[in-house]
Design a protein around this motif. Sequence first.
Motif, PDB file in Angstrom:
ATOM      1  N   THR A 126      20.393  38.265  40.053  1.00 45.76           N
ATOM      2  CA  THR A 126      21.036  38.943  38.928  1.00 45.76           C
ATOM      3  C   THR A 126      20.305  38.692  37.627  1.00 45.76           C
ATOM      4  OG1 THR A 126      22.509  37.049  38.669  1.00 45.76           O
ATOM      5  CG2 THR A 126      23.329  38.909  39.948  1.00 45.76           C
ATOM      6  N   GLY A 162      27.800  41.649  48.650  1.00 43.58           N
ATOM      7  CA  GLY A 162      29.151  41.510  48.118  1.00 43.58           C
ATOM      8  C   GLY A 162      29.326  40.297  47.211  1.00 43.58           C
ATOM      9  N   PRO A 163      28.894  39.105  47.643  1.00 47.14           N
ATOM     10  CA  PRO A 163      29.049  37.938  46.768  1.00 47.14           C
ATOM     11  C   PRO A 163      28.346  38.097  45.430  1.00 47.14           C
ATOM     12  CG  PRO A 163      28.567  37.250  49.007  1.00 47.14           C
ATOM     13  CD  PRO A 163      28.386  38.739  48.974  1.00 47.14           C
ATOM     14  N   GLU A 183      28.142  40.709  43.674  1.00 43.29           N
ATOM     15  CA  GLU A 183      28.950  41.523  42.769  1.00 43.29           C
ATOM     16  C   GLU A 183      29.996  40.680  42.037  1.00 43.29           C
ATOM     17  OE1 GLU A 183      30.084  45.470  44.098  1.00 43.29           O
ATOM     18  OE2 GLU A 183      29.074  45.075  46.007  1.00 43.29           O
ATOM     19  N   ILE A 184      30.404  39.573  42.631  1.00 38.25           N
ATOM     20  CA  ILE A 184      31.366  38.684  41.979  1.00 38.25           C
ATOM     21  C   ILE A 184      30.658  37.635  41.141  1.00 38.25           C
ATOM     22  CG2 ILE A 184      33.185  36.979  42.367  1.00 38.25           C
ATOM     23  CD1 ILE A 184      33.845  38.478  44.975  1.00 38.25           C
ATOM     24  N   ILE A 185      29.752  36.875  41.769  1.00 32.96           N
ATOM     25  CA  ILE A 185      29.076  35.794  41.064  1.00 32.96           C
ATOM     26  C   ILE A 185      28.223  36.329  39.923  1.00 32.96           C
ATOM     27  CG2 ILE A 185      27.514  33.835  41.299  1.00 32.96           C
ATOM     28  CD1 ILE A 185      30.201  33.548  42.757  1.00 32.96           C
ATOM     29  N   ARG A 235      28.676  38.988  38.136  1.00 33.75           N
ATOM     30  CA  ARG A 235      29.523  39.408  37.007  1.00 33.75           C
ATOM     31  C   ARG A 235      30.124  38.211  36.274  1.00 33.75           C
ATOM     32  NH1 ARG A 235      30.577  43.990  40.661  1.00 33.75           N
ATOM     33  NH2 ARG A 235      29.818  45.854  39.563  1.00 33.75           N
ATOM     34  N   ILE A 236      30.508  37.172  37.026  1.00 32.65           N
ATOM     35  CA  ILE A 236      31.021  35.965  36.370  1.00 32.65           C
ATOM     36  C   ILE A 236      29.943  35.362  35.474  1.00 32.65           C
ATOM     37  CG2 ILE A 236      31.769  33.581  36.772  1.00 32.65           C
ATOM     38  CD1 ILE A 236      33.238  34.568  39.256  1.00 32.65           C
ATOM     39  N   LEU A 283      43.911  38.132  36.730  1.00 33.15           N
ATOM     40  CA  LEU A 283      42.539  37.643  36.635  1.00 33.15           C
ATOM     41  C   LEU A 283      42.511  36.122  36.504  1.00 33.15           C
ATOM     42  CD1 LEU A 283      39.526  38.208  36.390  1.00 33.15           C
ATOM     43  CD2 LEU A 283      39.853  38.608  33.934  1.00 33.15           C
ATOM     44  N   LEU A 311      43.222  34.605  39.932  1.00 33.68           N
ATOM     45  CA  LEU A 311      42.079  34.724  40.844  1.00 33.68           C
ATOM     46  C   LEU A 311      40.983  33.727  40.480  1.00 33.68           C
ATOM     47  CD1 LEU A 311      41.838  38.615  41.171  1.00 33.68           C
ATOM     48  CD2 LEU A 311      42.445  37.006  42.980  1.00 33.68           C
ATOM     49  N   LEU A 312      40.675  33.648  39.199  1.00 33.88           N
ATOM     50  CA  LEU A 312      39.636  32.711  38.764  1.00 33.88           C
ATOM     51  C   LEU A 312      40.080  31.271  38.979  1.00 33.88           C
ATOM     52  CD1 LEU A 312      38.432  34.462  35.480  1.00 33.88           C
ATOM     53  CD2 LEU A 312      37.198  34.292  37.647  1.00 33.88           C
ATOM     54  N   LEU A 361      39.522  30.451  42.619  1.00 34.65           N
ATOM     55  CA  LEU A 361      38.101  30.247  42.901  1.00 34.65           C
ATOM     56  C   LEU A 361      37.626  28.911  42.352  1.00 34.65           C
ATOM     57  CD1 LEU A 361      35.319  31.207  43.855  1.00 34.65           C
ATOM     58  CD2 LEU A 361      35.083  32.427  41.672  1.00 34.65           C
TER      59      LEU A 361
END
Length: 205
Positions: free
Chosen positions: A22, A60-61, A63-65, A67-68, A185, A188-189, A192
């Motif tokens: 990224t 897929g991962p 797209e999450i990591i 963006r974080i 949100l 969810l965070l 995680l």
Amino acid sequence: MTATGGGANDGGAGAGSGDGRTGPGDGRTGPGDGRTGPGGDTVAAVVRQWRAVRPDLDTGPMEIIGRINRCAALLQQAEDAPLRRAGLSRAEFDLLGALRRTGHELTPGDLARETFSSGAAVTKRLKQLTERGLVERRGDTRDRRVAHVRLTDAGRDLVDGILPEQLAYESAVLSGVDAPRQGELAALLGGLLGQLEGRLDALRA
């Protein structure tokens, strides 16, 4: 975030992981100028590029990591402005914030755990903050190897002056997300983060 005083302080925060997924870790998310690609945010553009050259990989991962990491980098750039004006690094402010929110003296070891920092890094930062008159140390009456750290009046006033400005900025940033979605949100965070912290604690044991 600043309101909790948490953060990885020893290496600094970057938008990318430095592995080419990224971005190169310089605050950009894409391989070019970091601009949003068609049909999505910057991470979506990066994911599309990887899917084109490596369709066999599960992105897929990313797209999450991704963006974080990107959100954290963008938020920190603006949040650090009042710290720079006060002549503080984020890591130093996290130490001051830990002392302020707990409301009592802490040892350097306590501060290392509170701020997810190494003992050596905390010792260096405490020396700088002590020289500035923002914290003071006293020796333990029973064990001279142990030090107790507390905020001075100047340190407390500095934290109390900076924190409202940062919280106001965070509220403005989140104003486009309605309250229920903010709650979702946060949950969810939180889930995680709890998993990650649990794994790190297990590795340290």
